[in-house]
Design an enzyme around this catalytic site. Sequence first.
Site, PDB file in Angstrom:
ATOM      1  N   ASP A   1     -54.157 -33.396  57.283  1.00 43.00           N
ATOM      2  CA  ASP A   1     -52.970 -34.205  57.544  1.00 43.00           C
ATOM      3  C   ASP A   1     -53.245 -35.567  56.931  1.00 43.00           C
ATOM      4  O   ASP A   1     -54.012 -36.352  57.487  1.00 43.00           O
ATOM      5  CB  ASP A   1     -52.713 -34.339  59.050  1.00 43.00           C
ATOM      6  CG  ASP A   1     -51.362 -34.979  59.354  1.00 43.00           C
ATOM      7  OD1 ASP A   1     -50.926 -35.826  58.547  1.00 43.00           O
ATOM      8  OD2 ASP A   1     -50.749 -34.644  60.386  1.00 43.00           O
TER       9      ASP A   1
ATOM     10  N   ARG B   1     -42.349 -23.796  62.708  1.00 42.78           N
ATOM     11  CA  ARG B   1     -40.974 -23.534  62.293  1.00 42.78           C
ATOM     12  C   ARG B   1     -40.961 -22.361  61.323  1.00 42.78           C
ATOM     13  O   ARG B   1     -41.837 -22.240  60.463  1.00 42.78           O
ATOM     14  CB  ARG B   1     -40.358 -24.762  61.609  1.00 42.78           C
ATOM     15  CG  ARG B   1     -40.065 -25.924  62.544  1.00 42.78           C
ATOM     16  CD  ARG B   1     -38.908 -25.604  63.486  1.00 42.78           C
ATOM     17  NE  ARG B   1     -38.560 -26.729  64.335  1.00 42.78           N
ATOM     18  CZ  ARG B   1     -39.078 -26.965  65.531  1.00 42.78           C
ATOM     19  NH1 ARG B   1     -40.005 -26.143  66.019  1.00 42.78           N
ATOM     20  NH2 ARG B   1     -38.686 -28.004  66.251  1.00 42.78           N
TER      21      ARG B   1
ATOM     22  N   GLU C   1     -33.532 -16.316  62.866  1.00 35.82           N
ATOM     23  CA  GLU C   1     -33.835 -15.869  64.222  1.00 35.82           C
ATOM     24  C   GLU C   1     -32.567 -15.374  64.906  1.00 35.82           C
ATOM     25  O   GLU C   1     -31.592 -16.129  64.995  1.00 35.82           O
ATOM     26  CB  GLU C   1     -34.481 -17.010  65.016  1.00 35.82           C
ATOM     27  CG  GLU C   1     -35.826 -17.425  64.431  1.00 35.82           C
ATOM     28  CD  GLU C   1     -36.528 -18.527  65.221  1.00 35.82           C
ATOM     29  OE1 GLU C   1     -35.934 -19.043  66.192  1.00 35.82           O
ATOM     30  OE2 GLU C   1     -37.671 -18.865  64.878  1.00 35.82           O
TER      31      GLU C   1
ATOM     32  N   HIS D   1     -39.872 -16.688  69.571  1.00 31.27           N
ATOM     33  CA  HIS D   1     -39.791 -18.148  69.707  1.00 31.27           C
ATOM     34  C   HIS D   1     -39.999 -18.577  71.165  1.00 31.27           C
ATOM     35  O   HIS D   1     -39.139 -19.198  71.792  1.00 31.27           O
ATOM     36  CB  HIS D   1     -38.447 -18.669  69.192  1.00 31.27           C
ATOM     37  CG  HIS D   1     -38.524 -20.098  68.724  1.00 31.27           C
ATOM     38  ND1 HIS D   1     -37.745 -20.596  67.711  1.00 31.27           N
ATOM     39  CD2 HIS D   1     -39.294 -21.144  69.132  1.00 31.27           C
ATOM     40  CE1 HIS D   1     -38.022 -21.871  67.513  1.00 31.27           C
ATOM     41  NE2 HIS D   1     -38.961 -22.226  68.371  1.00 31.27           N
TER      42      HIS D   1
ATOM     43  N   GLY E   1     -42.662 -20.523  72.189  1.00 31.03           N
ATOM     44  CA  GLY E   1     -43.624 -21.620  72.261  1.00 31.03           C
ATOM     45  C   GLY E   1     -43.401 -22.570  73.418  1.00 31.03           C
ATOM     46  O   GLY E   1     -44.352 -23.010  74.069  1.00 31.03           O
ATOM     47  N   ALA E   2     -42.153 -22.907  73.705  1.00 34.12           N
ATOM     48  CA  ALA E   2     -41.854 -23.871  74.776  1.00 34.12           C
ATOM     49  C   ALA E   2     -41.396 -23.187  76.055  1.00 34.12           C
ATOM     50  O   ALA E   2     -40.987 -23.866  77.000  1.00 34.12           O
ATOM     51  CB  ALA E   2     -40.785 -24.850  74.305  1.00 34.12           C
TER      52      ALA E   2
END
Length: 527
Positions: free
Chosen positions: A170, A232, A261, A279, A281-282
Amino acid sequence: MKVLVSDVVAQDALARLKAIAGIEVDYAPDLKPEELKKHLADAEGLIVRSATKVTADLIAAAPRLRCIVRAGVGVDTVDVAAASRRGIIVMNTPGGNTLSTAEHTMALLLALSRNIYPACASLKGGKWDRRSFMGTQLAGKTIGIIGLGRIGLEVARRCAAFGMTVLGYDPYVTPERAKEHQVALAGDLDELYARSDYITVHVPMTDATRGMLSTAQFAKMKDGVRLVNCARGGIIDEAALAEAIRRGKVAGAALDVFESEPPKNRELVDLPQVLCTPHLGASTEEAQISVAIEAAEIITDALLHGRIRNAVNVPAIDAAEAAALAPFAALARCLGVFHVQFLHRVPGRVAITYAGEAAKLNARYLTAHLLCGLLGSVLEEEINLINAPYLAEERGIRVSEATTPHSRDFATLISVKCVVDGEEHEVAGTIVGLSEPRIVVIDGYRVEAMPRGVMLVIFADDKPGLIGNVGKLLGEKGINIAAMTFGRKSAGGEAITVLNLDGPLDEPALRAIRATPHVRQAHLVTF
C-alpha cells in the site's frame, strides 16, 4: 436536540443515545413518507439504515435538520447533493464492519486451506473420505495483503497471530504504521506476487483497481497460490481467475464478492476449487450493533460538540469567503495532488508554510484543500474538506502548519515539505495575477509551472540535446508540448524540465523518456 431514528437499529445503540443529556430521541421506524415528514419537522439529526430513502423532498420538509447519519457504509439511499445544498452534513459508519469483514476473510482463508466445505459436503453425503481433503497449514506461509486500510491491517494482525509472514503493499501507508501491525512492506506488487503463498485484496473499487488481478498478474505469482477477496467484486478478473485455476496456476480461491451479484456467470463459482459466500463480510450481529452504536456516537459528537467524523459531503460556506479563498484553495489542492503523484505515495510528515499574503488567510481551510488533493485519489473513502484532516491522522500522516510574513521573492507563497523514507521533498506555489496558480519551487529548483492537465517533470544532466530527444519521443506519440519551464542550480549539473502536455502519456512512452540519455528521473503528474 431532537434526533429521529427512522429505521430499526440495535437496542444497545438506542439506549446509549437516549442516555445522553441534551438529546431527545424519536424512535419511529417503518413510517410512510408523509408521516416521516411530520417527525422531521423539528428534528436536528436523522439516523437511517437502508429502509428510509432520504430524498430531496424529505430534506425540504426538515428545516432544522443539521446532520444525517447512515448506519452503514453506502449512502446511496441519501440524496447527498440535496443535503449539501442545504448545508446538512451527511456521515456514515465505515469502521463498524471492519472486524466482521476481517474475521470473514480469516474464515475463508482457513476454510480454503483445510477444504472445509467439500469435506463437510462429502461427509453429509454419506462418505468417510479423509484422503481427498488433505489441507495446508497457514503457519510458516507468506500472505500478501494488497491494501492496508482498516480491514487490511486487521487481517494482518490475525495472520501474524497464525504464524504467517505478512507482506503488504500500500504505497499510501507509512513504514512506521505497517511495522506497528507486523507487516513488511513490499517494494512493489510484483515482489508481493512472487513471494506470497496466499494473496488477499482489501482495496476500493476504482478505475485503477478494476481487474487489477488478471492473467498478467497471475503469471507473476507462485504456482499453487491461493486468493481471497472480501473487498469488492471486479478487482479480480473472474474469467482470468477461472482459467488460472483450470491450468493449476492458482490452487484455489475464496470469494465473498463478485463482478455482478448474484453472479450471472457460473463459470467461476461452479469450480470445485472455489469457495464462495454471498457477500457476508459485514453480516454479523456484532457488526450491525457496532454500526448503530457508531452512528449514535458520531451524531452526538456533531450536534453537541461540533466534531465531524466520516463526513461524505462538504457543508456550504460563506460565498464571499469562498470567493476570496478560491485561488489559494485551488493552489493548495494542486500542491497536494503534485506531491502524491510525484512521490508515488503518501508521506509520513507534511509541513505547510503559509507566507506573505497567504499567512493572513484561513490556514485550516487551505490545509483541508491540500489534504483533499493529497489523499483524494488514493483512499477508498470519499474525501472532502470535513474528513480529510481526520483521514490523514488515521493514516499516520503528521501535518503541521506555520505562517510567516516573509515569502522569499513572492507576494504570497504556500510551501509544502513532505518526508518519505527519511527524505524531504519540497514543492511551493504562488498566485500569478488575480487567480492563476503557479508552481515555483520543486526540490530546490526555481521553476514557473502551470498545474493543469498533464505535467511531465524531468530531472536530467544539464546537457545539450535533451529537449530535442524528449520532443522527438513526444512527437512520435502525437503529443504536443503546451508549455515548458526550466530550472538549474549550476551550469553542467543537474537540471529540471517541466512540460505541460496536450494529451496523456502512456507507460511505454514514459519508460522511453526515462531511458533517454542524461535523464535521471521522469515523473508524470495529472491534475
